[in-house]
Design an enzyme around this catalytic site. Structure first.
Site, short mmCIF file in Angstrom:
data_model
loop_
_atom_site.label_atom_id
_atom_site.label_comp_id
_atom_site.label_asym_id
_atom_site.label_seq_id
_atom_site.Cartn_x
_atom_site.Cartn_y
_atom_site.Cartn_z
N GLU A 49 7.80 -1.30 -4.31
CA GLU A 49 6.78 -2.32 -4.00
C GLU A 49 5.70 -1.72 -3.09
O GLU A 49 4.51 -2.00 -3.27
CB GLU A 49 7.42 -3.54 -3.33
CG GLU A 49 6.44 -4.66 -3.03
CD GLU A 49 5.82 -5.26 -4.28
OE1 GLU A 49 4.57 -5.41 -4.30
OE2 GLU A 49 6.55 -5.60 -5.22
N GLU A 80 2.02 -8.97 1.87
CA GLU A 80 2.22 -9.14 0.42
C GLU A 80 3.34 -10.15 0.19
O GLU A 80 4.48 -9.95 0.62
CB GLU A 80 2.60 -7.80 -0.23
CG GLU A 80 1.49 -6.78 -0.21
CD GLU A 80 0.33 -7.15 -1.11
OE1 GLU A 80 0.56 -7.66 -2.23
OE2 GLU A 80 -0.81 -6.94 -0.68
N GLU A 85 -2.44 -0.30 -5.93
CA GLU A 85 -3.43 -1.38 -6.01
C GLU A 85 -4.56 -1.17 -5.01
O GLU A 85 -5.74 -1.37 -5.33
CB GLU A 85 -2.76 -2.72 -5.80
CG GLU A 85 -1.85 -3.13 -6.94
CD GLU A 85 -1.10 -4.43 -6.68
OE1 GLU A 85 -1.18 -4.96 -5.55
OE2 GLU A 85 -0.43 -4.90 -7.62
#
Length: 130
Positions: free
Chosen positions: A77, A36, A84
């Site tokens: 995060e 990411e 997600e």
């Protein structure tokens, strides 16, 4: 006769083996997060910000405060990425609920980034004022 499942559920481990398994799972999570871009940027910003505070001789309390907030940012995060992944798996087509879930995860990260930035700014100001 039934076919064996393609992805068998791993057996639960206990005792000291659980500690090693948990460490392995956490390492796998870190490796997944490494893909990411936002995570890499947040990690780099944390390292640079903490390094700057150390170089400038900021009080230990400020360094610890920024470090704790930076670690919380990385943790949020990770949770945002998990949200997600789950949303994309459960709802591969576009949906308003999926968008809202992703947007709220993103907001959680942004709010903590602002908090970290604010504490970092105060740490810098207090270091220069001393």
């Amino acid at each position: 006769m039934q076919d064996a499942p393609q992805n068998p559920v791993p057996e639960k481990v206990t005792g000291i083996a659980h500690l090693f398994a948990a460490t392995r799972y956490s390492s796998q999570g870190f490796l997944r997060l490494w893909h990411e871009t936002a995570f890499r940027h947040e990690l780099l910003a944390a390292a640079l910000g903490l390094g700057l505070l150390v170089i400038l001789g900021a009080p230990l309390a400020w360094i610890v405060a920024v470090a704790v907030l930076a670690l919380l940012t990385l943790a949020i995060e990770a949770l945002n990425t998990a949200i997600e992944e789950i949303v994309d798996h459960v709802s591969p087509e576009w949906s308003l609920a999926a968008k809202h879930a992703k947007d709220m995860g993103s907001f959680a990260v942004m709010a903590l980034l602002f908090a970290t930035g604010l504490v970092f700014a105060v740490a810098l100001l207090s270091t220069f004022a001393a």
